[in-house]
Design an enzyme around this catalytic site. Structure first.
Site, mmCIF file in Angstrom:
data_model
loop_
_atom_site.group_PDB
_atom_site.id
_atom_site.type_symbol
_atom_site.label_atom_id
_atom_site.label_comp_id
_atom_site.label_asym_id
_atom_site.label_seq_id
_atom_site.Cartn_x
_atom_site.Cartn_y
_atom_site.Cartn_z
ATOM 1 N N HIS A 19 0.854 -1.194 0.000
ATOM 2 C CA HIS A 19 0.000 0.000 0.000
ATOM 3 C C HIS A 19 0.886 1.239 0.000
ATOM 4 O O HIS A 19 2.127 1.146 -0.029
ATOM 5 C CB HIS A 19 -1.026 -0.026 1.122
ATOM 6 N N HIS A 22 3.970 1.461 2.346
ATOM 7 C CA HIS A 22 5.174 0.735 1.919
ATOM 8 C C HIS A 22 5.856 1.482 0.773
ATOM 9 O O HIS A 22 7.075 1.549 0.693
ATOM 10 C CB HIS A 22 4.820 -0.682 1.451
ATOM 11 N N CYS A 127 1.882 -9.932 20.309
ATOM 12 C CA CYS A 127 0.953 -9.435 19.290
ATOM 13 C C CYS A 127 1.424 -9.920 17.929
ATOM 14 O O CYS A 127 2.533 -9.601 17.507
ATOM 15 C CB CYS A 127 0.859 -7.910 19.309
ATOM 16 N N CYS A 130 2.218 -7.112 15.315
ATOM 17 C CA CYS A 130 3.557 -6.517 15.467
ATOM 18 C C CYS A 130 4.643 -7.579 15.343
ATOM 19 O O CYS A 130 5.800 -7.247 15.201
ATOM 20 C CB CYS A 130 3.741 -5.864 16.831
ATOM 21 N N CYS A 144 -3.617 -4.321 21.657
ATOM 22 C CA CYS A 144 -2.472 -3.648 21.046
ATOM 23 C C CYS A 144 -2.999 -2.392 20.342
ATOM 24 O O CYS A 144 -3.900 -2.494 19.513
ATOM 25 C CB CYS A 144 -1.798 -4.573 20.034
ATOM 26 N N HIS A 147 -2.824 -2.615 16.412
ATOM 27 C CA HIS A 147 -3.573 -3.615 15.651
ATOM 28 C C HIS A 147 -4.963 -3.904 16.213
ATOM 29 O O HIS A 147 -5.711 -4.689 15.619
ATOM 30 C CB HIS A 147 -2.754 -4.911 15.540
ATOM 31 N N LYS A 298 -6.287 6.822 9.977
ATOM 32 C CA LYS A 298 -5.316 5.752 9.845
ATOM 33 C C LYS A 298 -5.730 4.846 8.675
ATOM 34 O O LYS A 298 -6.903 4.550 8.516
ATOM 35 C CB LYS A 298 -5.330 4.952 11.156
ATOM 36 N N LYS A 301 -8.065 -1.429 6.458
ATOM 37 C CA LYS A 301 -8.993 -2.169 5.593
ATOM 38 C C LYS A 301 -10.424 -1.949 6.049
ATOM 39 O O LYS A 301 -11.336 -1.842 5.236
ATOM 40 C CB LYS A 301 -8.665 -3.650 5.679
HETATM 41 N N1 MSP Z 1 8.590 -7.037 8.160
HETATM 42 C C1 MSP Z 1 8.765 -5.904 8.996
HETATM 43 C C2 MSP Z 1 10.077 -5.204 8.709
HETATM 44 C C3 MSP Z 1 11.318 -6.024 8.834
HETATM 45 S S1 MSP Z 1 12.745 -5.151 8.424
HETATM 46 C C4 MSP Z 1 13.989 -6.117 8.875
HETATM 47 C C5 MSP Z 1 7.609 -4.921 8.797
HETATM 48 N N2 MSP Z 1 6.956 -5.031 7.637
HETATM 49 S S2 MSP Z 1 5.663 -4.160 7.225
HETATM 50 O O1 MSP Z 1 5.183 -4.756 5.991
HETATM 51 O O2 MSP Z 1 4.742 -4.072 8.294
HETATM 52 O O3 MSP Z 1 6.185 -2.744 6.847
HETATM 53 C C6 MSP Z 1 6.328 -1.709 7.800
HETATM 54 C C7 MSP Z 1 6.830 -0.479 7.095
HETATM 55 O O4 MSP Z 1 5.892 -0.003 6.119
HETATM 56 C C8 MSP Z 1 7.023 0.716 8.016
HETATM 57 O O5 MSP Z 1 8.220 0.697 8.710
HETATM 58 C C9 MSP Z 1 6.996 1.839 7.020
HETATM 59 O O6 MSP Z 1 8.240 1.843 6.379
HETATM 60 C C10 MSP Z 1 5.920 1.418 6.043
HETATM 61 N N3 MSP Z 1 4.577 1.943 6.398
HETATM 62 C C11 MSP Z 1 3.473 1.195 6.650
HETATM 63 N N4 MSP Z 1 2.411 2.038 6.876
HETATM 64 C C12 MSP Z 1 2.815 3.324 6.796
HETATM 65 C C13 MSP Z 1 2.176 4.574 6.911
HETATM 66 N N5 MSP Z 1 0.894 4.697 7.177
HETATM 67 N N6 MSP Z 1 2.946 5.692 6.763
HETATM 68 C C14 MSP Z 1 4.287 5.612 6.457
HETATM 69 N N7 MSP Z 1 4.902 4.443 6.337
HETATM 70 C C15 MSP Z 1 4.223 3.263 6.540
HETATM 71 O O7 MSP Z 1 7.361 -4.137 9.663
#
Ligand code: MSP
Length: 477
Positions: A19, A22, A127, A130, A144, A147, A298, A301
């Protein structure tokens, strides 16, 4: 010899598709990678997928696929998404790959031999969202806060990593390396957290529990490694650390780990402690950017406001979307992505701003100089934008560029350039040649953010044969 630059994004969970959140991190990393390549550095930019997670298994079950075919399909889709969004990664790491397993095994054995892993009993909360342990005090109404789920109770025999042993060493490292963890507020938070006292962390679970999937502990195969301990090592496995690869020699330590602030603690505290334990140098910088909401809420889904990057690209065009995301709010801070504001910004800064400037200047050069005019040096110095990009201050860098665009559009109006070309050709040509110089400078600075657009602009100017062509950023109604 080129000096190298090793840059990483988090590896993402694949229980869903990418999304905008990411994309935000990955885009920023891509912009830096492109910036440093233009500076002549040998860039190694990586991203990938975090697959050894219970979330993956649950998602595979939901669509009745085997873990293997589910992860293969999802990893492919993530990769294709990044390709479609012009993310210029050098390698893509999946934690189900053999090279990753080898690196994890080698790394954890080093930590074990150091005496930093011991067997104990874990009793507490976990959790799944997380993929992390939770204290009662971190919960809101027993849930949490990130989540909205009640964490699972766990009571089991696990292996622990002696994180507490690294408390003082970490503090010393933070003090001696003020640029290590950024931005400043996040750095302070980390120091505060360490000062409150670090507890050892459980880093494995009995294999087979809840259908756990992951990498077995090499010194006790009845246990599987905790997904975070496994995931962080991806930054080494992609360098062929497990095979004593040359990439590792060349690129480690990383120049920059880029993450969202939700996972900063793992990167600024746990990861450095793991590296200290394994006797490896620490990354030069870890940077946490902020989180954004979508239309004030936020992204979720349930609310139904999750935006896929391709939706944004369909609305504004890919290059404009890249610009708009980084121009929306400062990178290290939290912000909001509001579609109405994005549209306003697009029309003001890209259609009426940059797009209009280029079409006015190119049009005059085409009509009055038969498209042939050599640029003169830019009348405005935009070199400050470079330092801002290096500091991950994309917002200010874009502000500087916008100011130059506005200045140039004003100059055309004040000089009434469209009349001047008829009345005093020499004077008008001088201004036009300078404006071409400025546009080239702007395109150069924008090139990591809008690579294709910049390439087209620069190509025309360098060729010295300019034609107006199609508008770069058609106005949106
Ligand atoms: N798999 C772990 C990371 C392991 S790294 C060794 C993880 N993955 S995740 O798919 O949940 O991705 C988290 C990352 O997505 C956040 O750190 C950030 O970079 C990005 N974001 C997810 N939602 C976001 C927002 N709403 N705003 C900005 N960045 C966001 O955690």
């Amino acid at each position: 010899m080129k000096s190298q630059f090793y840059l990483t994004t988090p590896i993402y969970y694949i229980n869903d598709l990418p999304h905008l959140g990411h994309f935000y991190t990955t885009l920023a990393a891509d912009v830096l990678a492109r910036y440093y390549r233009r500076q002549g550095r040998e860039v190694f930019f990586i991203t990938g997928t975090d697959e050894n997670s219970l979330k993956t298994i649950r998602a595979a079950d939901k669509v009745s696929l085997t873990k293997e075919s589910y992860t293969d399909q999802m990893a492919k889709m993530w990769r294709e998404t990044w390709d479609a969004l012009a993310i210029s990664y050098e390698d893509f790491i999946r934690t189900t790959e053999a090279r990753h397993r080898r690196a994890v095994e080698k790394f954890i054995l080093k930590v074990y031999e150091r005496g930093d892993i011991y067997k104990g009993k874990y009793e507490g909360l976990y959790c799944l969202g997380c993929e992390n342990f939770k204290g009662e005090s971190e919960l809101v109404d027993g849930r949490c806060p990130d989540h909205q789920v009640i964490p699972e109770k766990r009571s089991e025999e696990n292996y622990f990593f002696k994180l507490s042993r690294y408390q003082d060493k970490l503090l010393k490292y933070f003090r001696e390396n003020p640029d290590f963890a950024q931005p400043a507020e996040q750095r302070k938070e980390m120091i505060k957290f360490i000062e409150q006292g670090l507890k050892d962390v459980s880093i494995s679970r009995p294999a087979g529990l809840n259908e756990q999937w992951g990498i077995p502990l090499p010194f006790d195969k009845s246990q599987v490694i905790w997904v975070w301990f496994d995931a962080l090592i991806n930054y080494l496995s992609v360098l062929d650390y497990g095979e004593d690869g040359q990439r590792f020699e060349k690129f480690w330590p990383a120049d920059l780990h880029l993450v969202g602030r939700d996972i900063f603690r793992f990167h600024a505290i746990l990861w450095p402690a793991m590296l200290m334990s394994a006797g490896l140098p620490l990354p030069k910088k870890v940077f946490a950017h902020g989180f954004f909401t979508v239309n004030g809420r936020k992204m979720s889904k349930t609310i139904g406001n999750v935006i896929a990057p391709k939706d944004l690209a369909q609305k504004f065009g890919l290059e404009a979307s890249r610009y708009l995301l980084l121009a929306a709010f400062p990178f290290g801070q939290d912000g909001d992505i509001d579609e109405v504001k994005l549209r306003e910004k697009y029309n003001a800064e890209l259609a009426n701003g940059l797009g209009n400037l280029i079409s006015r200047v190119f049009n005059l050069v085409e009509r009055h100089c038969a498209g042939c005019l050599a640029k003169k040096p830019s009348p405005r110095d935009l070199s400050a934008a470079d330092k801002l990009v290096e500091d991950l201050n994309f917002f200010e860098a874009l502000l500087k560029i916008r100011e130059a665009v506005e200045w140039a559009n004003r100059r055309i109006d004040e000089q009434k350039l469209w009349q001047l070309v008829k009345e005093n050709r020499t004077a008008a040509e001088k201004i036009l040649a300078e404006l071409l110089g400025l546009i080239a400078e702007i395109a150069e600075k924008l090139s990591p953010i809008m690579p294709e657009t910049s390439r087209k602009i620069l190509e025309d100017i360098e060729k010295g044969k300019i034609s107006k062509g199609q508008p770069l950023f058609p106005r949106l109604i």
